[in-house]
Design a protein around this motif. Structure first.
Motif, mmCIF file in Angstrom:
data_model
loop_
_atom_site.group_PDB
_atom_site.id
_atom_site.type_symbol
_atom_site.label_atom_id
_atom_site.label_comp_id
_atom_site.label_asym_id
_atom_site.label_seq_id
_atom_site.Cartn_x
_atom_site.Cartn_y
_atom_site.Cartn_z
ATOM 1 N N GLU A 5 0.844 -1.199 0.000
ATOM 2 C CA GLU A 5 0.000 0.000 0.000
ATOM 3 C C GLU A 5 0.881 1.251 0.000
ATOM 4 O OE1 GLU A 5 -0.247 -2.511 2.119
ATOM 5 O OE2 GLU A 5 -2.314 -3.256 2.168
ATOM 6 N N LEU A 11 -6.010 -4.351 -4.782
ATOM 7 C CA LEU A 11 -5.472 -3.003 -4.995
ATOM 8 C C LEU A 11 -4.492 -2.995 -6.170
ATOM 9 C CD1 LEU A 11 -5.526 -0.163 -3.682
ATOM 10 C CD2 LEU A 11 -3.567 -0.867 -2.301
ATOM 11 N N ASN A 12 -3.630 -4.020 -6.232
ATOM 12 C CA ASN A 12 -2.645 -4.104 -7.320
ATOM 13 C C ASN A 12 -3.320 -4.297 -8.673
ATOM 14 O OD1 ASN A 12 0.603 -4.591 -6.629
ATOM 15 N ND2 ASN A 12 -0.745 -4.721 -4.871
ATOM 16 N N ARG A 53 -5.060 -1.128 -9.811
ATOM 17 C CA ARG A 53 -4.152 -0.074 -10.290
ATOM 18 C C ARG A 53 -3.719 -0.335 -11.739
ATOM 19 N NH1 ARG A 53 -1.731 3.766 -7.161
ATOM 20 N NH2 ARG A 53 -3.660 3.465 -6.015
#
Ligand SMILES: [Zn+2]
Length: 301
Positions: free
Chosen positions: A170, A219-220, A223
């Protein structure tokens, strides 16, 4: 830096980059990665020796300087054998390949010769491929997870999975916004494969130990998707050169690229997004006015 227990015979040294420590027979240990340079390797060796432990091998996840920079010192002072995956072994043996790739294949400017990109060269004794390694009485499973580099590899020991740079933490994503990638295609495939790899503990190289990898994985992936969507929309508004796209993506994420080495780090990553979109037939290019323009629309499959 102190030795922290994870499970069974698996430990790690928490630092800017986490070093895996696997206890084997007698006082022998196997390390996962070796840190950024001589100084960190000296600290690793000192901590292990204080515990009565003796490193006999290093398994590198990939060839970036912050993961392999301690290899040379550990080879010289502890006689470790180095295990590394194929493409990355080239960079470990001849670090110039790291910076010349960033500089479009040419002799790089001296500003790129920093330890993070350009470690001291080290031998590689064993080329790692998928499967189990038996070292010092331990079993370490090499799981290729390419994308961050061409042969980036995770290692599983018992219930612990060492992720290397498969996932950005993060904190890293907050700072650099986009994860470095050699191949977006491979990275997305590796991220999709991660939930199928059973483990109870996950250790990213940069970030804390965790038992639930789901939120960081999401999250990865999000993105990468956001970056791809942005490039698609940007090119839908008009053709652009790669350097324009680098700047537009940076602006989109509120990045202020203040150092030349950050600029040359983001460049290949944006090219990895362009080749992903082009090779899927989503974007194309035009050569005009001695410039290469990227354009929205079907490419040549
Ligand atoms: Zn890396």
């Amino acid at each position: 830096m102190e030795l922290q227990h994870i499970a069974d015979n698996v430990y790690y040294l928490a630092s800017v980059i986490n070093i895996g420590v696997i206890r084997g027979d007698d006082d022998q240990v196997v390390l996962i990665d070796s840190g950024i340079g001589d100084r960190s390797a000296r600290r690793i060796l000192r901590v292990l020796q204080a515990e009565g432990l003796r490193p006999v091998a290093v398994c590198n996840t990939h060839g970036h300087g912050d993961h392999v920079g301690g290899n040379a010192y550990l080879v010289e002072h502890a006689g470790v054998r180095v295990y590394a995956p194929l493409y990355d072994s080239t960079i470990i043996r001849q670090p110039i390949w790291s910076t010349l790739c960033m500089f479009a294949g040419a002799e790089p400017i001296h500003e790129l010769a920093v330890p993070r990109f350009s470690a001291r060269p080290s031998p590689v004794d064993v080329i790692v491929t998928e499967g189990k390694l038996s070292i010092a009485g331990t079993t370490i499973e090499a799981i290729p997870m390419p994308g961050h580099t061409g042969t980036h590899t995770c290692y599983r020991v018992g219930r612990v999975l060492f992720l290397g740079d498969l996932l950005s933490s993060e904190v890293e994503l907050e700072r650099s916004k986009i994860s470095y990638a050699y191949s977006v295609t491979m990275r997305l495939e590796s991220l999709a494969r991660l939930p199928t790899i059973e483990a109870d503990y996950y250790l990213p190289a940069h970030g804390g130990l965790r038992q639930d990898i789901g939120p960081l994985l999401e999250l990865n992936v999000a993105r990468v998707r956001e970056t791809l969507d942005f490039i698609r929309e940007y090119l839908a508004r008009g053709r652009a050169e790669a350097t324009d796209i680098v700047a537009a993506v940076a602006d989109h994420f509120g990045l202020d690229i203040g150092r030349v080495r950050e600029y040359f780090q983001i460049h290949p990553t944006i090219y990895a997004h362009l080749s992903y979109l082009h090779n899927r037939g989503e974007i194309d290019f035009e050569l005009e006015g001695n410039r290469l323009w990227w354009v929205a629309g079907a490419g040549h499959l």
